[in-house]
Structures are given as structure tokens and as C-alpha cells.
Design a protein around this motif. Structure first.
Motif, mmCIF file in Angstrom:
data_model
loop_
_atom_site.group_PDB
_atom_site.id
_atom_site.type_symbol
_atom_site.label_atom_id
_atom_site.label_comp_id
_atom_site.label_asym_id
_atom_site.label_seq_id
_atom_site.Cartn_x
_atom_site.Cartn_y
_atom_site.Cartn_z
ATOM 1 N N LYS A 1 0.849 -1.184 0.000
ATOM 2 C CA LYS A 1 0.000 0.000 0.000
ATOM 3 C C LYS A 1 0.896 1.249 0.000
ATOM 4 O O LYS A 1 2.004 1.222 0.533
ATOM 5 N N PRO A 2 0.419 2.343 -0.583
ATOM 6 C CA PRO A 2 1.214 3.573 -0.578
ATOM 7 C C PRO A 2 1.677 3.966 0.825
ATOM 8 O O PRO A 2 2.790 4.468 1.000
ATOM 9 N N GLU A 3 0.830 3.716 1.834
ATOM 10 C CA GLU A 3 1.202 4.055 3.215
ATOM 11 C C GLU A 3 2.409 3.242 3.679
ATOM 12 O O GLU A 3 3.267 3.755 4.412
ATOM 13 N N GLU A 4 2.491 1.995 3.243
ATOM 14 C CA GLU A 4 3.624 1.150 3.616
ATOM 15 C C GLU A 4 4.905 1.661 2.978
ATOM 16 O O GLU A 4 5.974 1.639 3.596
ATOM 17 N N VAL A 5 4.787 2.126 1.741
ATOM 18 C CA VAL A 5 5.955 2.682 1.053
ATOM 19 C C VAL A 5 6.421 3.952 1.759
ATOM 20 O O VAL A 5 7.612 4.139 2.029
ATOM 21 N N ALA A 6 5.483 4.841 2.069
ATOM 22 C CA ALA A 6 5.828 6.101 2.723
ATOM 23 C C ALA A 6 6.475 5.878 4.082
ATOM 24 O O ALA A 6 7.385 6.614 4.482
ATOM 25 N N ASP A 7 6.034 4.855 4.792
ATOM 26 C CA ASP A 7 6.610 4.548 6.098
ATOM 27 C C ASP A 7 8.004 3.949 5.983
ATOM 28 O O ASP A 7 8.801 4.030 6.920
ATOM 29 N N LEU A 8 8.308 3.370 4.823
ATOM 30 C CA LEU A 8 9.585 2.696 4.626
ATOM 31 C C LEU A 8 10.702 3.639 4.211
ATOM 32 O O LEU A 8 11.836 3.522 4.685
ATOM 33 N N VAL A 9 10.399 4.600 3.349
ATOM 34 C CA VAL A 9 11.447 5.445 2.765
ATOM 35 C C VAL A 9 11.895 6.527 3.754
ATOM 36 O O VAL A 9 11.172 6.866 4.690
ATOM 37 N N PRO A 10 13.100 7.094 3.547
ATOM 38 C CA PRO A 10 13.571 8.179 4.410
ATOM 39 C C PRO A 10 12.634 9.383 4.376
ATOM 40 O O PRO A 10 11.969 9.641 3.362
ATOM 41 N N GLU A 11 12.598 10.109 5.452
ATOM 42 C CA GLU A 11 11.690 11.247 5.608
ATOM 43 C C GLU A 11 11.844 12.276 4.483
ATOM 44 O O GLU A 11 10.846 12.838 4.004
ATOM 45 N N GLU A 12 13.092 12.509 4.040
ATOM 46 C CA GLU A 12 13.317 13.544 3.031
ATOM 47 C C GLU A 12 12.696 13.191 1.673
ATOM 48 O O GLU A 12 12.469 14.071 0.845
ATOM 49 N N TYR A 13 12.406 11.919 1.455
ATOM 50 C CA TYR A 13 11.774 11.520 0.195
ATOM 51 C C TYR A 13 10.371 12.101 0.064
ATOM 52 O O TYR A 13 9.853 12.249 -1.033
ATOM 53 N N LEU A 14 9.750 12.416 1.186
ATOM 54 C CA LEU A 14 8.363 12.876 1.187
ATOM 55 C C LEU A 14 8.214 14.329 0.761
ATOM 56 O O LEU A 14 7.094 14.798 0.549
ATOM 57 N N LEU A 15 9.318 15.040 0.631
ATOM 58 C CA LEU A 15 9.323 16.457 0.251
ATOM 59 C C LEU A 15 8.416 17.294 1.152
ATOM 60 O O LEU A 15 7.778 18.256 0.722
ATOM 61 N N GLY A 16 8.356 16.873 2.431
ATOM 62 C CA GLY A 16 7.589 17.636 3.404
ATOM 63 C C GLY A 16 6.082 17.509 3.273
ATOM 64 O O GLY A 16 5.339 18.267 3.894
ATOM 65 N N ASP A 17 5.610 16.555 2.465
ATOM 66 C CA ASP A 17 4.171 16.432 2.215
ATOM 67 C C ASP A 17 3.827 14.957 2.033
ATOM 68 O O ASP A 17 3.815 14.437 0.914
ATOM 69 N N LYS A 18 3.495 14.288 3.133
ATOM 70 C CA LYS A 18 3.221 12.853 3.063
ATOM 71 C C LYS A 18 1.994 12.528 2.203
ATOM 72 O O LYS A 18 2.045 11.593 1.401
ATOM 73 N N PRO A 19 0.870 13.251 2.341
ATOM 74 C CA PRO A 19 -0.277 12.957 1.483
ATOM 75 C C PRO A 19 0.069 13.031 -0.007
ATOM 76 O O PRO A 19 -0.404 12.229 -0.806
ATOM 77 N N LEU A 20 0.901 14.016 -0.355
ATOM 78 C CA LEU A 20 1.336 14.142 -1.740
ATOM 79 C C LEU A 20 2.149 12.918 -2.165
ATOM 80 O O LEU A 20 1.963 12.380 -3.258
ATOM 81 N N TYR A 21 3.044 12.472 -1.283
ATOM 82 C CA TYR A 21 3.872 11.308 -1.602
ATOM 83 C C TYR A 21 3.008 10.070 -1.817
ATOM 84 O O TYR A 21 3.270 9.264 -2.712
ATOM 85 N N LEU A 22 1.973 9.936 -1.012
ATOM 86 C CA LEU A 22 1.055 8.809 -1.172
ATOM 87 C C LEU A 22 0.398 8.823 -2.555
ATOM 88 O O LEU A 22 0.272 7.778 -3.208
ATOM 89 N N ARG A 23 0.023 10.016 -3.015
ATOM 90 C CA ARG A 23 -0.570 10.130 -4.351
ATOM 91 C C ARG A 23 0.456 9.787 -5.423
ATOM 92 O O ARG A 23 0.139 9.135 -6.425
ATOM 93 N N ALA A 24 1.691 10.236 -5.202
ATOM 94 C CA ALA A 24 2.758 9.972 -6.172
ATOM 95 C C ALA A 24 3.035 8.477 -6.287
ATOM 96 O O ALA A 24 3.230 7.955 -7.389
ATOM 97 N N VAL A 25 3.049 7.786 -5.152
ATOM 98 C CA VAL A 25 3.257 6.334 -5.173
ATOM 99 C C VAL A 25 2.129 5.657 -5.939
ATOM 100 O O VAL A 25 2.362 4.778 -6.787
ATOM 101 N N LYS A 26 0.907 6.076 -5.668
ATOM 102 C CA LYS A 26 -0.248 5.491 -6.355
ATOM 103 C C LYS A 26 -0.166 5.736 -7.856
ATOM 104 O O LYS A 26 -0.469 4.850 -8.674
ATOM 105 N N ASN A 27 0.282 6.940 -8.243
ATOM 106 C CA ASN A 27 0.411 7.285 -9.656
ATOM 107 C C ASN A 27 1.470 6.436 -10.356
ATOM 108 O O ASN A 27 1.375 6.177 -11.557
ATOM 109 N N SER A 28 2.483 6.008 -9.608
ATOM 110 C CA SER A 28 3.630 5.324 -10.202
ATOM 111 C C SER A 28 3.546 3.800 -10.158
ATOM 112 O O SER A 28 4.327 3.120 -10.827
#
Length: 343
Positions: free
Chosen positions: A264-291
Motif C-alpha cells: 500500500k502507498p502508506e507502507e511505502v511512505a513509512d519505509l522510505v527516508p523522511e526527506e523523500y516525502l518532500l515535506g508532504d506525506k499525502p502528496l507522496y502517497l498520491r505519487a506512489v499510487k500514480n507510479s
């Protein structure tokens, strides 16, 4: 001991020594357990399978100590491989074709991405004037680094639209926050980039996407078919001298691909380093889903997809227009097949 038993044991020993058995590769010691891997923009979702293998401990599970050197773009990691400062690279498949054309035996051993996952977008304040690649002439295009897949995709789009690859200046803007800043500060007019940078700029309303190869439909619209994206590539002599090490690298990355199929996108976001999120976790979740659609399902590039990439490079690069690269030499599929059967 009977002759037949001796023969069977001898055959088993030979197959193990040559790395023919995927199960044997799990049990054998790597010839080079400590090695260096190059990548150009590790935080990009293009290279997510690499980060998964690192953070989930898949490399360590294989008995490997992998030092990851992150460069400014794929072209720089290729240079590091050619120069000998890294052993292997996660980078764009197209580099294997280019190097084969130059007589350098560099080959992919596992496909990580089956679609480029690159989006070309225009600054929103220019969107009324720039509607397609035919309008790119004279505009500054931001990419991860000149010569990287993001640059080549933008140039290919221009050539396909009737322009020359040199009709717009290509500007390296890096892979993370610097790329976002380049658009926000109007240092560039267009950006050819990857998630999460693309999704960040879209969510903030800074850009309008014109070309999107994160999906199969978008990839076919630009290239006419699937195009291999990120792969693990290396010098063929490395694979020949270190077959067990190579197999273990592929095993680890195959585990990443399998994990990503159901993660799940949430699992990916929890796994990667904090700086990967670009300060916006909801955005990162959308990006993972898009990819998620862009990641390889088999680890192996198809002949048709490899030909599609080669055809696009021939159109783009005069040095390749009359080349005759044997595409079977750009990808060794035996390691991915063994990893799939042994997992």
C-alpha cells in the motif's frame, strides 16, 4: 559409490559452480560480497525498488554489503561505471543500447520499471502558449541531468513533433527539492521529471502536464509501445566473473518488485527516508499510487519493448541512426528467471 550417483553429484557440483541453480545461488557465498552501486536520483520513485531492497534488508538477506552512491543523474552514474568507481548501476535501460553501439559490453540483468514514468509539464503561467512538444522551441527544459532519461524523453518528444533535439536548452535541476524550486523560481519553463517531483508540482498548481509516461496509455501515446525504464546494469565481464554476486543482487531486487505489487502507498511512505516525502506525506502517497503501474511485473524486458526503445533512440540520436545493435546483448534475462523461480 555407483557410477550413476557419482555422475549425478558431479553434475550437481558443476551446476552449482556455474550458478545455474537459483536455489544454489541463495546458498553460495558471493564472490564480491561488498560492492558499490551507482544511481542517479535515488529518492525518485523511478528507483523505488532499490530503496525497498535497501530498507527491507533484501541485500543483507543475500549476504551483500551494498554501498549506494547517489549521483545527480543517470548519465553521471553511467560515467562512474565506465570509469570503475562503481560496480553496478540502477539506471535507464537506454544506456545499455548506447554503450553497446560504442562497443562497450554493458548489459541489464533485471528490469525495475516497464514504463518510463516521466512527465513533461509546462509552467502554469505559460500553459496558454505551450500546448504540445511542437511549442518547446527556445524554452528552457529542466531535467535531472543532461544526458539522463528525463532529458532524452524531452528531446524525443521534440523530434517526434518536428523540432530538432537542440531546439530547446536542457538544464540539469537535480532530483529533489532543487527540481521543485527550479519551476517555482522560474529558472526553467518546462520540466521533464519523475515522481514525487512531478506530483508535488501538480498538487501545488505550478505546472500543467503535457506528456505522461507513468501509465501504459501515456507511454504508448509517446513511444508507440512499452519502453523499459529503470534496470540494474553492469559490465558483462562483472557478471561473468561474479555470477553468484550478480544473482544475489537480482534476487534482492526481484523481492522488491514482488513486495511493491501488493504494498500500500502508506507502507511505502513509512519505509522510505523522511526527506523523500518532500515535506508532504499525502502528496507522496498520491505519487506512489500514480507510479505503481510503472513497475516491472516480471523483471524481464520484452523484445518488443526493447525494440521500441531502440527505435526511439535511432530517431533522436544521429550517432545511432545507422547503428546495428544486437538487442539480445543489452539484457541478460537468465538472472531474473532464476530469481523468479527461486523466490
Amino acid at each position: 559409490m555407483s557410477l550413476s550417483r557419482r555422475g549425478a553429484l558431479a553434475a550437481l557440483a558443476l551446476s552449482t559452480a556455474l550458478g545455474f541453480s537459483s536455489q544454489a545461488a541463495f546458498a553460495q557465498n558471493a564472490e564480491k560480497p561488498k560492492l558499490t552501486l551507482g544511481v542517479g536520483g535515488k529518492q525518485l520513485l523511478y528507483y523505488l525498488p532499490l530503496t525497498v531492497a535497501e530498507k527491507k534488508g533484501f541485500f543483507k538477506d543475500q549476504g551483500l554489503d551494498v554501498e549506494i552512491n547517489d549521483f545527480g543523474g543517470g548519465a553521471k552514474s553511467l560515467q562512474a561505471l565506465v570509469g570503475g568507481s562503481v560496480d553496478v548501476v540502477t539506471g535507464a535501460y537506454e544506456h545499455t543500447i548506447r554503450m553497446q553501439a560504442k562497443g562497450q559490453d554493458i548489459r541489464a540483468v533485471i528490469e525495475l520499471g516497464r514504463f518510463p514514468a516521466i512527465t513533461i509539464a509546462v509552467r502554469k503561467d505559460l500553459a496558454d502558449k505551450v500546448k504540445s512538444a511542437a511549442d518547446f522551441k527556445g524554452l528552457k527544459i529542466g531535467v535531472t541531468a543532461p544526458g539522463s532519461s528525463t532529458a532524452l524523453t524531452a528531446q524525443y518528444a521534440m523530434v517526434k513533433a518536428g523540432l530538432k533535439a537542440t531546439d530547446a536548452p536542457i538544464i540539469g535541476v537535480g532530483a529533489g527539492a532543487s527540481a521543485v524550486a527550479a519551476i517555482k523560481q522560474k529558472q526553467v519553463d518546462l520540466i521533464s521529471h519523475l515522481d514525487p517531483v512531478t506530483s508535488k508540482l501538480e498538487a501545488d498548481g505550478d505546472v500543467v502536464a503535457l506528456i505522461d509516461t507513468r501509465t501504459e496509455a501515456g507511454t504508448k501515446a509517446l513511444f508507440g509501445g512499452a519502453n523499459p525504464a529503470a534496470v540494474l546494469y553492469l559490465k558483462n565481464e562483472f557478471a561473468e566473473k561474479n555470477p553468484v554476486t550478480t544473482q544475489k543482487l537480482v534476487n534482492a531486487l526481484m523481492k522488491s518488485l514482488k513486495w511493491l505489487e501488493t504494498a500500500k502507498p502508506e507502507e511505502v511512505a513509512d519505509l522510505v527516508p523522511e526527506e523523500y516525502l518532500l515535506g508532504d506525506k499525502p502528496l507522496y502517497l498520491r505519487a506512489v499510487k500514480n507510479s505503481q503501474e510503472s513497475y516491472s511485473r516480471t523483471g524481464i524486458s520484452t523484445p518488443d519493448a526493447m525494440k521500441s526503445m531502440y527505435d526511439s533512440l535511432k530517431l533522436l540520436d544521429p550517432e545511432l541512426s545507422n547503428s546495428n545493435v544486437d538487442l539480445s546483448k543489452t539484457f541478460i534475462d537468465s538472472f531474473a528467471k532464476k530469481a523468479a523461480s527461486g523466490s
